[in-house]
Design a protein around this motif. Sequence first.
Motif, PDB file in Angstrom:
ATOM      1  N   PHE A 170       0.959  -1.202  -0.022  1.00  0.00           N
ATOM      2  CA  PHE A 170       0.123   0.029   0.153  1.00  0.00           C
ATOM      3  C   PHE A 170       1.046   1.265  -0.124  1.00  0.00           C
ATOM      4  CE2 PHE A 170       0.877  -0.541   4.358  1.00  0.00           C
ATOM      5  CZ  PHE A 170       1.088   0.838   4.735  1.00  0.00           C
ATOM      6  N   LYS A 171       0.174   2.306  -0.485  1.00  0.00           N
ATOM      7  CA  LYS A 171       0.965   3.692  -0.468  1.00  0.00           C
ATOM      8  C   LYS A 171      -0.140   4.602  -0.006  1.00  0.00           C
ATOM      9  CE  LYS A 171       4.617   2.688  -3.794  1.00  0.00           C
ATOM     10  NZ  LYS A 171       5.078   3.134  -5.222  1.00  0.00           N
ATOM     11  N   ILE A 172       0.274   5.748   0.589  1.00  0.00           N
ATOM     12  CA  ILE A 172      -0.578   6.835   1.115  1.00  0.00           C
ATOM     13  C   ILE A 172       0.254   8.112   0.590  1.00  0.00           C
ATOM     14  CG2 ILE A 172      -1.576   8.079   2.998  1.00  0.00           C
ATOM     15  CD1 ILE A 172      -1.620   5.695   4.560  1.00  0.00           C
ATOM     16  N   TYR A 173      -0.779   8.825  -0.035  1.00  0.00           N
ATOM     17  CA  TYR A 173      -0.370  10.137  -0.929  1.00  0.00           C
ATOM     18  C   TYR A 173      -0.891  11.352  -0.079  1.00  0.00           C
ATOM     19  CZ  TYR A 173       0.926   6.903  -4.845  1.00  0.00           C
ATOM     20  OH  TYR A 173       1.379   5.794  -5.498  1.00  0.00           O
ATOM     21  N   ASN A 174      -0.195  12.600  -0.033  1.00  0.00           N
ATOM     22  CA  ASN A 174      -0.791  13.578   0.295  1.00  0.00           C
ATOM     23  C   ASN A 174      -1.473  14.413  -0.698  1.00  0.00           C
ATOM     24  OD1 ASN A 174       1.323  14.953  -1.119  1.00  0.00           O
ATOM     25  ND2 ASN A 174       2.310  15.725   0.684  1.00  0.00           N
ATOM     26  N   ASP A 175      -1.954  15.781  -0.551  1.00  0.00           N
ATOM     27  CA  ASP A 175      -3.035  16.334  -1.587  1.00  0.00           C
ATOM     28  C   ASP A 175      -1.902  16.756  -2.703  1.00  0.00           C
ATOM     29  OD1 ASP A 175      -1.761  18.306  -0.051  1.00  0.00           O
ATOM     30  OD2 ASP A 175      -3.649  19.175   0.731  1.00  0.00           O
ATOM     31  N   LYS A 176      -0.702  16.783  -2.473  1.00  0.00           N
ATOM     32  CA  LYS A 176       0.262  17.147  -3.587  1.00  0.00           C
ATOM     33  C   LYS A 176       0.921  16.063  -4.330  1.00  0.00           C
ATOM     34  CE  LYS A 176       2.025  21.308  -0.848  1.00  0.00           C
ATOM     35  NZ  LYS A 176       3.221  21.810  -0.128  1.00  0.00           N
ATOM     36  N   GLY A 177       0.205  14.643  -4.056  1.00  0.00           N
ATOM     37  CA  GLY A 177       0.763  13.651  -4.668  1.00  0.00           C
ATOM     38  C   GLY A 177       2.022  13.282  -4.457  1.00  0.00           C
ATOM     39  N   GLU A 178       2.531  13.585  -3.176  1.00  0.00           N
ATOM     40  CA  GLU A 178       3.636  12.860  -2.643  1.00  0.00           C
ATOM     41  C   GLU A 178       3.343  11.780  -1.612  1.00  0.00           C
ATOM     42  OE1 GLU A 178       5.891  17.291  -2.142  1.00  0.00           O
ATOM     43  OE2 GLU A 178       4.895  16.365  -0.646  1.00  0.00           O
ATOM     44  N   VAL A 179       4.355  10.646  -1.636  1.00  0.00           N
ATOM     45  CA  VAL A 179       4.149   9.392  -0.935  1.00  0.00           C
ATOM     46  C   VAL A 179       4.461   9.877   0.505  1.00  0.00           C
ATOM     47  CG1 VAL A 179       4.675   7.242  -0.563  1.00  0.00           C
ATOM     48  CG2 VAL A 179       4.533   7.867  -2.923  1.00  0.00           C
ATOM     49  N   ILE A 180       3.710   9.661   1.414  1.00  0.00           N
ATOM     50  CA  ILE A 180       4.102   9.829   2.699  1.00  0.00           C
ATOM     51  C   ILE A 180       4.142   8.724   3.636  1.00  0.00           C
ATOM     52  CG2 ILE A 180       3.100  12.146   2.970  1.00  0.00           C
ATOM     53  CD1 ILE A 180       0.495  11.120   3.972  1.00  0.00           C
ATOM     54  N   SER A 181       3.777   7.583   3.094  1.00  0.00           N
ATOM     55  CA  SER A 181       3.848   6.030   3.693  1.00  0.00           C
ATOM     56  C   SER A 181       3.764   5.171   2.698  1.00  0.00           C
ATOM     57  CB  SER A 181       2.723   6.034   4.637  1.00  0.00           C
ATOM     58  OG  SER A 181       3.020   4.572   5.474  1.00  0.00           O
ATOM     59  N   SER A 182       4.712   4.068   2.656  1.00  0.00           N
ATOM     60  CA  SER A 182       4.677   2.959   1.863  1.00  0.00           C
ATOM     61  C   SER A 182       4.982   1.821   2.748  1.00  0.00           C
ATOM     62  CB  SER A 182       5.887   3.221   0.535  1.00  0.00           C
ATOM     63  OG  SER A 182       5.702   2.457  -0.155  1.00  0.00           O
ATOM     64  N   ASN A 183       4.473   0.742   2.273  1.00  0.00           N
ATOM     65  CA  ASN A 183       4.945  -0.602   3.073  1.00  0.00           C
ATOM     66  C   ASN A 183       4.076  -1.802   2.509  1.00  0.00           C
ATOM     67  OD1 ASN A 183       6.029  -2.370   5.032  1.00  0.00           O
ATOM     68  ND2 ASN A 183       6.035  -0.353   6.446  1.00  0.00           N
ATOM     69  N   GLN A 184       4.190  -3.115   3.098  1.00  0.00           N
ATOM     70  CA  GLN A 184       3.610  -4.170   2.690  1.00  0.00           C
ATOM     71  C   GLN A 184       2.955  -4.900   3.893  1.00  0.00           C
ATOM     72  OE1 GLN A 184       6.088  -6.696   0.436  1.00  0.00           O
ATOM     73  NE2 GLN A 184       6.197  -5.608  -1.613  1.00  0.00           N
ATOM     74  N   TRP A 185       1.851  -5.372   3.846  1.00  0.00           N
ATOM     75  CA  TRP A 185       1.393  -6.157   4.873  1.00  0.00           C
ATOM     76  C   TRP A 185       1.197  -7.719   4.328  1.00  0.00           C
ATOM     77  CZ3 TRP A 185      -2.987  -3.380   2.420  1.00  0.00           C
ATOM     78  CH2 TRP A 185      -3.843  -3.867   1.671  1.00  0.00           C
ATOM     79  N   ASN A 186       1.272  -8.549   5.355  1.00  0.00           N
ATOM     80  CA  ASN A 186       1.518 -10.042   5.514  1.00  0.00           C
ATOM     81  C   ASN A 186       0.571 -10.376   6.379  1.00  0.00           C
ATOM     82  OD1 ASN A 186       3.654 -10.761   3.173  1.00  0.00           O
ATOM     83  ND2 ASN A 186       4.363  -9.162   4.569  1.00  0.00           N
ATOM     84  N   ILE A 187      -0.767 -10.593   6.461  1.00  0.00           N
ATOM     85  CA  ILE A 187      -1.363 -11.095   7.815  1.00  0.00           C
ATOM     86  C   ILE A 187      -2.316 -12.050   7.468  1.00  0.00           C
ATOM     87  CG2 ILE A 187      -1.557  -8.839   8.676  1.00  0.00           C
ATOM     88  CD1 ILE A 187      -4.092  -7.922   7.271  1.00  0.00           C
ATOM     89  N   ALA A 188      -2.626 -13.024   8.306  1.00  0.00           N
ATOM     90  CA  ALA A 188      -3.347 -14.209   8.180  1.00  0.00           C
ATOM     91  C   ALA A 188      -4.830 -13.521   8.382  1.00  0.00           C
ATOM     92  CB  ALA A 188      -3.296 -15.029   9.116  1.00  0.00           C
TER      93      ALA A 188
END
Length: 200
Positions: A170-188
């Motif tokens: 997943f990635k989260i962008y701010n209102d300027k289109g900049e990535v402010i968080s990026s990671n992967q999940w691995n959940i059961a």
Amino acid sequence: MKQYFSFKGQFFVLAFVFGMFTTAFSQEEFGSEFKVKATPVKKKKEAPIKDVKFNTKDFEKIKAYEITGLEKNTFVVPQKEEKDAEKLAKRDQDFGVVKTASGTAKVRYRDAAYVDGDKVRVFLNYVIVQPEVLLDGEVQGFDVELVKGVNRIDIEALNEGYAAPNTAEFKIYNDKGEVISSNQWNIAQGYKATIIVEKE
């Protein structure tokens, strides 16, 4: 014959006799073996060891040394890192807090590995905003109107597809289109991945 009894003759006879006497004496003193008489070393007498008796009452007067003014030690020995992927997946995952001054945020996710039918449910501040999402290779997601303070996003695994566990990026962008968080999940199945967006 008189010459032998003159003063010179007498001196010569005396010198000869004296020389013979000293030679004989020196040979006697310095014979074939030179002997030295060793003087025995006298040993010092050691004083006998006396038994020392302690009065236990004297020790009662001694106080133990105490260190004061130090904080209590709360150090915890780190545990061995878990390596079993199955056990790692069977717990909630916390992706921490990201701060932003943005008024909105865009949350985007996709199945980053083998597309195997993973499904998720998405919450925003404990309210369901996406009841069921089938993850595929294409990016999908939703927009968030950020409120002042904490904006909590939870992604719950509804299944694990054909290949466990439920995986995606997943990635989260701010209102300027900049990535402010990026990671992967691995959940059961039944576990959640959480990210906090804090609006300043």
